[in-house]
Write an enzyme that holds these catalytic residues in place. Sequence first.
Site, PDB file in Angstrom:
ATOM      1  N   ASP A   7       0.875  -1.160   0.000  1.00 56.42           N
ATOM      2  CA  ASP A   7       0.000   0.000   0.000  1.00 56.42           C
ATOM      3  C   ASP A   7       0.926   1.229   0.000  1.00 56.42           C
ATOM      4  OD1 ASP A   7      -2.315   1.678   0.502  1.00 56.42           O
ATOM      5  OD2 ASP A   7      -1.580   1.828   2.567  1.00 56.42           O
ATOM      6  N   ASP A   9      -0.043   5.065   0.860  1.00 52.87           N
ATOM      7  CA  ASP A   9      -0.266   6.027   1.961  1.00 52.87           C
ATOM      8  C   ASP A   9      -0.216   5.309   3.311  1.00 52.87           C
ATOM      9  OD1 ASP A   9      -0.925   8.541   0.510  1.00 52.87           O
ATOM     10  OD2 ASP A   9      -2.579   7.357  -0.289  1.00 52.87           O
TER      11      ASP A   9
HETATM   12  C1  BG6 Z   1      -5.685   6.037   0.200  1.00 54.19           C
HETATM   13  C2  BG6 Z   1      -5.703   6.807   1.506  1.00 54.19           C
HETATM   14  O1  BG6 Z   1      -4.413   5.553  -0.047  1.00 54.19           O
HETATM   15  O2  BG6 Z   1      -6.088   6.877  -0.875  1.00 54.19           O
HETATM   16  C3  BG6 Z   1      -7.092   7.392   1.724  1.00 54.19           C
HETATM   17  O3  BG6 Z   1      -5.393   5.929   2.584  1.00 54.19           O
HETATM   18  C4  BG6 Z   1      -7.490   8.242   0.529  1.00 54.19           C
HETATM   19  O4  BG6 Z   1      -7.104   8.150   2.912  1.00 54.19           O
HETATM   20  C5  BG6 Z   1      -7.403   7.407  -0.752  1.00 54.19           C
HETATM   21  O5  BG6 Z   1      -8.805   8.743   0.691  1.00 54.19           O
HETATM   22  C6  BG6 Z   1      -7.740   8.209  -2.013  1.00 54.19           C
HETATM   23  O6  BG6 Z   1      -6.772   9.199  -2.209  1.00 54.19           O
HETATM   24  P1  BG6 Z   1      -6.790  10.272  -3.365  1.00 54.19           P
HETATM   25  O7  BG6 Z   1      -5.348  10.730  -3.441  1.00 54.19           O
HETATM   26  O8  BG6 Z   1      -7.221   9.592  -4.635  1.00 54.19           O
HETATM   27  O9  BG6 Z   1      -7.723  11.343  -2.960  1.00 54.19           O
HETATM   28 MG    MG Z   2      -2.687   3.125   3.628  1.00 56.39          MG
END
Ligand code: BG6
Ligand code: MG
Length: 212
Positions: A7, A9
Site C-alpha cells: 500500500d 499512503d
Molecule cells: C488512500 C488513503 O491511499 O487513498 C485514503 O489511505 C485516501 O485516505 C485514498 O482517501 C484516495 O486518495 P486520493 O489521493 O485519490 O484522494
Molecule cells: Mg494506507
Amino acid sequence: MKSVIFDLDGVIVSTDDLHFMAWKSMADRNGIPFDRQINNLLRGVSRAESLEIILRKSEKSYSEQQKQELMQYKNDIYIKLLDNLKHSDILPGVMELINRLKKAGVKIAIGSSSKNTRKILQKIGLETVFDAIADGTEIQHSKPDPEVFLVAARKLETKPEDCVVVEDAVAGIEAAKAGNMTAIAVGDAASSSLADYRVNTMMQIAEVLNLE
Ligand code: BG6
Ligand code: MG
C-alpha cells in the site's frame, strides 16, 4: 511468496496529516464537524467514499454536482500540500526493505486506492522502483474490495496466493484476504483480526518473509 504488494499512503510515506488538513479545510468551509478520529476512518478508502463518511456528520444533503465540487476543492489543497513531499519523507526502513527484496529476486508493486499515486511516487523519487503500479485511477471498487491488489498481481504476473500485501488500513487487510493473498499489518491495521502477521517495523517484514 513471489511478489510483495505495498500500500502507498501510510506504508511507504505518511500522508495522513496532509489528507487531514485538506479535508479539514473543506469541512470547516462548509460547517461540517471533522476531526482526527473521523480522518482515521478514511484510511485506505477512496476519495468519494471518504467524502460520504465525512458528510454523515452534515445536516445538509448534497447533490452529485456539489459532491464533485467538494472533492475537487479538497484535492486541489491536497495536491498543493503534496508538493512539499520529498525522498526523505519515505518512512523508516522502507528503502532497506525494498533493496533486500530486489536482491532476493522478489517482485514488488504498489496497490493504492489513491488517484494521486503517480504524483506521490514521483515526489519521493520512487516512480521507477516498482515492477508494477496499480492505483485508484484503474479500479471500479476501492478497498476492502480486492480489485486494486488483483490488478497489481496481474501486472506482476503473479498468482494472488503467491502475493504478500503490506497494509496500514483495516480495509486494506480485508481487501488482501478477499483477494486470497497473505496480509501483513503495520500500524493501525494491526487491529484487524484478519491479518496474517503484525509488525512494528519494516525490518520485521524481512524476517516474516525469511529474506537472507
Ligand atoms: C488512500 C488513503 O491511499 O487513498 C485514503 O489511505 C485516501 O485516505 C485514498 O482517501 C484516495 O486518495 P486520493 O489521493 O485519490 O484522494
Ligand atoms: Mg494506507
